[in-house]
Design an enzyme around this catalytic site. Structure first.
Site, mmCIF file in Angstrom:
data_model
loop_
_atom_site.group_PDB
_atom_site.id
_atom_site.type_symbol
_atom_site.label_atom_id
_atom_site.label_comp_id
_atom_site.label_asym_id
_atom_site.label_seq_id
_atom_site.Cartn_x
_atom_site.Cartn_y
_atom_site.Cartn_z
ATOM 1 C CD GLN A 76 -2.787 -1.093 -0.168
ATOM 2 O OE1 GLN A 76 -3.504 -0.155 -0.465
ATOM 3 N NE2 GLN A 76 -2.651 -2.150 -0.974
ATOM 4 C CG HIS A 86 -1.507 2.688 -3.816
ATOM 5 N ND1 HIS A 86 -2.133 2.679 -5.038
ATOM 6 C CD2 HIS A 86 -1.838 1.517 -3.214
ATOM 7 C CE1 HIS A 86 -2.819 1.562 -5.173
ATOM 8 N NE2 HIS A 86 -2.651 0.832 -4.084
ATOM 9 C CD GLU A 146 -8.476 2.733 1.044
ATOM 10 O OE1 GLU A 146 -8.876 2.782 -0.128
ATOM 11 O OE2 GLU A 146 -7.354 3.156 1.405
ATOM 12 C CG HIS A 147 -7.306 -1.528 2.080
ATOM 13 N ND1 HIS A 147 -6.684 -0.339 1.736
ATOM 14 C CD2 HIS A 147 -8.033 -1.908 1.004
ATOM 15 C CE1 HIS A 147 -7.019 -0.021 0.495
ATOM 16 N NE2 HIS A 147 -7.830 -0.947 0.026
ATOM 17 C CG ASP A 172 -5.573 -3.238 -3.982
ATOM 18 O OD1 ASP A 172 -6.504 -2.654 -3.408
ATOM 19 O OD2 ASP A 172 -4.376 -3.119 -3.646
ATOM 20 C CG HIS A 181 -49.286 19.735 6.896
ATOM 21 N ND1 HIS A 181 -48.932 21.027 6.642
ATOM 22 C CD2 HIS A 181 -48.215 18.964 6.563
ATOM 23 C CE1 HIS A 181 -47.689 21.065 6.168
ATOM 24 N NE2 HIS A 181 -47.225 19.822 6.113
#
Length: 446
Positions: A266, A269, A335-336, A369, A428
């Site tokens: 990761q 990235h 996230e992961h 992924d 109403h």
């Protein structure tokens, strides 16, 4: 190599815990003054302004925004067969998972003659953003397009940055992935200008209309994220995605070489990517640190990886036991999240906050992924505490359909009138009572 935070024996509150954990992120507000004029120019001038900014930022001006069909077809024809096979398998698995996410209409009988149904309607037109930059992301084409198609979206467009190396069109592998998925509308525009053009539309160089979308999904850099924030409300967006994150909860049974490889995967990235290990074993922490140093020095993107792993967003968190580790990873809301512990499935079942959970040694994030069948467009920066990743539901709208007969309405009319008066909204109540007036002309009483 990785900074350490020792929480063993510490009695910390939730707010203290969140502040103590490694966290990076980006300041979206800092680039809004740069991005806002871009978005405003596209809103006013459309495609011509988008192409101007593409020429300025990407150093190329494509002949048109929309990629010609023959360019897409040629990209598919030129695609390496091994890559085509791998993408086909990724698509097949993603379709299996996302097809099972479809929702059915539900009908609830509230009283005799009174029902409320909830039906799910696909968004009419969506814009799917696929980034360029440090890498080529055909997998992001798959992750965006498949759930939209499975939701039944009738019109979709993929937008990806123009590439000077490829004649001003998006990367050929991106185009080939679109072809494999049956996507025939691709725009050669990225960055903030791409997001803005998706939101506002315009007229292409050949006079064809570039219709605006209703929803924009997909990850991107800080400028893309800022543009999504600015057009939110004009269109829907999936999320404000930040740099990628991985957290690993591990005990002494875990393999340090495997954990190190996953943290590095990761980190490659982006220099802002976050890689965090949470463990109750100091011996494992030492072994992972040594493996990270060894493997990071040998990987292709060494400088990028080492910068990410050495940043404040990455590190090792020491805890007293797995129970405390669970509290930490829930507060972090990665996230992961990988679970590499004894009885990993049981531990994973106790997690409450994560974008996606990867169970055991043989479920690495890199599988997700590409080819697990799950979606890799996931919440970042702790937003997994309250939001979900991209799915079929992202592209559906739940609509209630209320169907009451005369008798069913009569049975609750008094309560409606009472509540309307309690809220000082007498009209109403009148709107109910008028239906039961004796002098009301006969009409359609279905």
């Amino acid at each position: 190599m990785l900074a350490r935070t020792d929480l063993r024996g510490a009695d910390v509150t939730l707010s203290q815990l969140r502040r103590a954990l490694p966290r990076g992120g980006t300041d979206i507000n800092s680039v809004l003054p740069v991005v806002a004029p871009v978005v405003e120019a596209i809103a006013e001038h459309g495609a011509s302004a988008a192409l101007d900014y593409t020429e300025q930022f990407d150093k190329v001006r494509p002949d048109s925004v929309r990629v010609p069909a023959e360019v897409i077809a040629q990209a598919r024809e030129d695609l390496d067969p091994a890559v085509a096979d791998a993408l086909d398998e990724a698509i097949r698995r993603a379709r299996l998972v996302h097809a099972d996410q479809r929702r059915q209409t539900t009908v609830t009988t509230v009283v005799d003659g009174g029902t409320v149904a909830e039906k799910w309607i696909p968004v009419g037109r969506v814009g799917l953003y696929v980034p360029g930059g440090n890498a080529v992301y055909p997998s992001s084409v798959v992750m965006n397009v498949v759930p939209a198609q499975e939701a039944g979206v009738g019109s979709l467009v993929v937008a990806s940055p123009a590439q000077a190396d490829f004649g001003g069109w998006p990367h050929p592998t991106i185009l080939a992935a679109c072809a494999l998925l049956g996507v025939d509308e691709v725009w050669a525009v990225g960055g903030a200008q791409g997001v803005a053009l998706l939101a506002y539309g315009g007229t292409d160089t050949d006079g064809r209309e570039l219709d605006p979308v209703d929803l924009i999904t997909g990850p991107g850099n800080i400028y893309v994220t800022a543009a999504k924030r600015l057009v939110r409300g004009v269109v829907g967006i999936d999320s404000e995605a930040g740099p990628t994150e991985i957290a690993v909860l591990a005990d002494e049974t875990a393999d340090p070489a495997v954990i190190a490889a996953d943290l590095i995967s990761q980190a490659e990235h982006d220099v802002l990517a976050a890689s965090v290990l949470v463990t109750d074993s100091e011996e494992l922490a030492d072994a992972v640190d040594a493996e990270v140093a060894r493997q990071a020095a040998a990987t292709k993107h060494t400088e990028r990886v080492q910068t990410a792993l050495g940043g404040p967003q990455s590190g090792i968190v020491l805890v007293s036991d797995v129970d405390e580790g669970l509290r930490v990873v829930d507060a972090y809301a990665a996230e992961h999240l990988e679970i590499q512990t004894c009885d990993a499935q049981a531990v994973a079942d106790r997690v409450t906050s994560a974008g996606a959970i990867f169970v055991g040694t043989y479920s690495p994030v890199s599988l997700g992924d590409y080819c697990a069948g799950s979606n890799h467009v996931l919440p970042t920066s702790g937003s997994a505490r309250y939001s979900s990743g991209l799915s079929v539901q992202t592209f559906l709208r739940g609509v209630h359909v209320v169907d009451y007969s005369r008798d069913a309405l009569a049975g609750v009319a008094a309560q409606v009138v009472t509540l309307a008066q309690a809220e000082d909204l007498p009209a109403h109540g009148d709107a109910v009572q008028v239906r039961f007036r004796q002098d009301r002309p006969a009409g359609n009483d279905q």
